[in-house]
Design a protein around this motif. Structure first.
Motif, mmCIF file in Angstrom:
data_model
loop_
_atom_site.group_PDB
_atom_site.id
_atom_site.type_symbol
_atom_site.label_atom_id
_atom_site.label_comp_id
_atom_site.label_asym_id
_atom_site.label_seq_id
_atom_site.Cartn_x
_atom_site.Cartn_y
_atom_site.Cartn_z
ATOM 1 N N ASN A 1 -9.528 10.463 -2.011
ATOM 2 C CA ASN A 1 -10.372 9.646 -0.909
ATOM 3 C C ASN A 1 -10.459 8.235 -1.521
ATOM 4 O OD1 ASN A 1 -10.757 11.927 0.994
ATOM 5 N ND2 ASN A 1 -12.529 12.459 -0.223
ATOM 6 N N ALA A 2 -10.412 7.296 -0.582
ATOM 7 C CA ALA A 2 -10.604 5.698 -1.383
ATOM 8 C C ALA A 2 -11.257 5.162 0.158
ATOM 9 C CB ALA A 2 -9.398 5.388 -1.876
ATOM 10 N N THR A 3 -12.017 3.952 -0.424
ATOM 11 C CA THR A 3 -12.583 3.212 0.676
ATOM 12 C C THR A 3 -11.634 1.941 0.405
ATOM 13 O OG1 THR A 3 -13.941 1.823 -0.972
ATOM 14 C CG2 THR A 3 -14.787 3.883 0.306
ATOM 15 N N PRO A 4 -11.604 0.855 1.432
ATOM 16 C CA PRO A 4 -10.620 -0.469 1.136
ATOM 17 C C PRO A 4 -11.173 -1.049 -0.312
ATOM 18 C CG PRO A 4 -11.490 -0.184 3.600
ATOM 19 C CD PRO A 4 -12.120 0.892 2.699
ATOM 20 N N SER A 5 -12.583 -1.079 -0.539
ATOM 21 C CA SER A 5 -12.882 -1.739 -1.656
ATOM 22 C C SER A 5 -12.140 -1.046 -2.950
ATOM 23 C CB SER A 5 -14.199 -1.697 -1.865
ATOM 24 O OG SER A 5 -14.867 -2.525 -0.817
ATOM 25 N N ASP A 6 -11.976 0.200 -3.084
ATOM 26 C CA ASP A 6 -11.472 0.789 -4.078
ATOM 27 C C ASP A 6 -9.875 0.437 -4.113
ATOM 28 O OD1 ASP A 6 -13.906 2.448 -4.549
ATOM 29 O OD2 ASP A 6 -13.254 4.074 -3.291
ATOM 30 N N ILE A 7 -9.315 0.429 -2.941
ATOM 31 C CA ILE A 7 -8.039 0.069 -2.913
ATOM 32 C C ILE A 7 -7.647 -1.290 -3.159
ATOM 33 C CG2 ILE A 7 -5.880 -0.311 -1.290
ATOM 34 C CD1 ILE A 7 -6.990 2.074 0.229
ATOM 35 N N LYS A 8 -8.599 -2.373 -3.001
ATOM 36 C CA LYS A 8 -8.690 -3.763 -3.292
ATOM 37 C C LYS A 8 -8.585 -3.575 -4.860
ATOM 38 C CE LYS A 8 -9.473 -8.196 -3.485
ATOM 39 N NZ LYS A 8 -8.542 -9.140 -3.349
ATOM 40 N N ILE A 9 -9.603 -2.991 -5.523
ATOM 41 C CA ILE A 9 -9.710 -2.878 -7.054
ATOM 42 C C ILE A 9 -8.485 -2.299 -7.643
ATOM 43 C CG2 ILE A 9 -10.988 -1.952 -8.984
ATOM 44 C CD1 ILE A 9 -13.331 -2.148 -7.102
ATOM 45 N N LYS A 10 -7.866 -1.254 -7.349
ATOM 46 C CA LYS A 10 -6.989 -0.637 -7.813
ATOM 47 C C LYS A 10 -5.438 -1.507 -7.802
ATOM 48 C CE LYS A 10 -5.016 3.961 -8.885
ATOM 49 N NZ LYS A 10 -5.391 4.019 -10.102
ATOM 50 N N PHE A 11 -5.216 -1.916 -6.643
ATOM 51 C CA PHE A 11 -3.755 -2.568 -6.354
ATOM 52 C C PHE A 11 -3.933 -4.085 -6.123
ATOM 53 C CE2 PHE A 11 -3.036 1.773 -4.279
ATOM 54 C CZ PHE A 11 -2.551 2.349 -5.083
ATOM 55 N N PHE A 12 -5.155 -4.598 -5.733
ATOM 56 C CA PHE A 12 -5.056 -6.058 -5.414
ATOM 57 C C PHE A 12 -6.189 -6.658 -6.156
ATOM 58 C CE2 PHE A 12 -3.554 -3.695 -1.596
ATOM 59 C CZ PHE A 12 -2.173 -4.368 -1.451
ATOM 60 N N LEU A 13 -6.425 -6.426 -7.222
ATOM 61 C CA LEU A 13 -7.596 -6.924 -8.028
ATOM 62 C C LEU A 13 -7.550 -8.474 -8.167
ATOM 63 C CD1 LEU A 13 -10.448 -6.465 -9.411
ATOM 64 C CD2 LEU A 13 -9.150 -6.088 -11.481
ATOM 65 N N LEU B 1 0.887 -1.148 -0.051
ATOM 66 C CA LEU B 1 0.019 -0.091 -0.079
ATOM 67 C C LEU B 1 0.790 1.309 -0.099
ATOM 68 C CD1 LEU B 1 -3.004 -0.849 2.461
ATOM 69 C CD2 LEU B 1 -2.979 -0.315 0.152
ATOM 70 N N LYS B 2 1.896 1.264 0.757
ATOM 71 C CA LYS B 2 2.808 2.371 0.944
ATOM 72 C C LYS B 2 3.332 2.704 -0.394
ATOM 73 C CE LYS B 2 6.572 4.353 3.192
ATOM 74 N NZ LYS B 2 7.514 4.070 4.319
ATOM 75 N N LEU B 3 3.719 1.668 -1.092
ATOM 76 C CA LEU B 3 4.480 1.754 -2.307
ATOM 77 C C LEU B 3 3.581 2.306 -3.352
ATOM 78 C CD1 LEU B 3 7.121 1.357 -4.048
ATOM 79 C CD2 LEU B 3 6.447 -1.061 -4.536
ATOM 80 N N GLY B 4 2.325 1.683 -3.455
ATOM 81 C CA GLY B 4 1.150 1.836 -4.589
ATOM 82 C C GLY B 4 0.897 3.376 -4.154
ATOM 83 N N ILE B 5 0.309 3.858 -3.003
ATOM 84 C CA ILE B 5 0.004 4.976 -2.948
ATOM 85 C C ILE B 5 0.989 6.149 -3.242
ATOM 86 C CG2 ILE B 5 -1.246 6.675 -1.264
ATOM 87 C CD1 ILE B 5 -2.911 4.142 -0.094
ATOM 88 N N THR B 6 2.324 5.828 -2.668
ATOM 89 C CA THR B 6 3.190 6.788 -3.043
ATOM 90 C C THR B 6 3.490 6.831 -4.546
ATOM 91 O OG1 THR B 6 4.579 6.109 -1.130
ATOM 92 C CG2 THR B 6 5.794 7.377 -2.625
ATOM 93 N N GLU C 1 -9.105 9.085 3.715
ATOM 94 C CA GLU C 1 -8.562 10.567 3.178
ATOM 95 C C GLU C 1 -6.938 10.158 3.242
ATOM 96 O OE1 GLU C 1 -8.318 15.053 2.944
ATOM 97 O OE2 GLU C 1 -9.682 14.185 4.166
ATOM 98 N N PHE C 2 -6.519 10.251 1.922
ATOM 99 C CA PHE C 2 -4.935 10.155 2.120
ATOM 100 C C PHE C 2 -4.412 11.512 1.625
ATOM 101 C CE2 PHE C 2 -6.729 5.939 1.194
ATOM 102 C CZ PHE C 2 -6.021 5.092 2.099
#
Length: 180
Positions: free
Chosen positions: A113-125, A96-101, A171-172
């Motif tokens: 802004n993102a939810t855990p589901s948004d993060i799942k879809i973007k980085f861990f689909l 997550l740190k690497l992906g969001i950076t 919020e990031f």
């Protein structure tokens, strides 16, 4: 009372143990190579025993009121301990740190802004071992972030041309996040 200390030695000092950031049970030291070779070390150690015993007898008593290890967190903290703590983070935290950076590096946004589901879809689909609830737990426990108290309308990833969604968002912020 029994006061014991264990010494662990490793050639890979960053991965010797899993240490949480708030844990004060560990003192990590990285020792360099010796500057000289002492072939009479056993004889020298035997000769130093009386001086060492005198030193132990003149030490002040251990103050157990500080903590159960008799040391404060400031006394134990050093760069080596911090390196072990950072290496002890979960794989999802590091991803997550690497992906969001990378996301911040490739976008001019100061926050999103993102939810855990948004993060799942973007980085861990395609990663079935990383569910959204675990991402939420990592955000709360390892990043020390809190979602909004109630569901809000938001544009995921700061994309204003994308349709709005509703959810409990995290919020990031570029400043806070990229300093981790």
């Amino acid at each position: 009372p029994c006061y014991c200390q264990l010494i662990m030695a490793s050639n890979d000092e960053k991965r010797i143990a899993k240490i949480d950031p708030e844990d004060i049970r560990f003192l990590v030291r990285k020792l360099g190579t010796t500057e000289f070779c002492n072939h009479a070390i056993e004889t020298n150690l035997i000769q130093e025993i009386p001086t060492f015993l005198d030193h132990l007898q003149t030490l002040p008593p251990v103050d157990w009121s500080i903590s159960r290890s008799a040391f404060s967190a400031n006394e134990l903290f050093n760069g080596e301990l911090d390196a072990v703590v950072q290496e002890s983070r979960s794989g999802v935290y590091k991803d997550l740190k690497l992906g969001i950076t990378d996301f911040f590096d490739n976008n001019d946004l100061d926050s999103f802004n993102a939810t855990p589901s948004d993060i799942k879809i973007k980085f861990f689909l395609n990663d079935n071992r990383t569910p959204a609830y675990y991402i939420s737990r990592v955000l709360r426990e390892e990043f020390n972030m809190c979602p909004t108290a109630k569901a809000l309308r938001y544009h995921p990833w700061g994309e204003t041309n994308a349709p709005m969604k509703v959810g409990r968002i995290y919020e990031f912020d570029r400043k806070k996040f990229c300093e981790l």
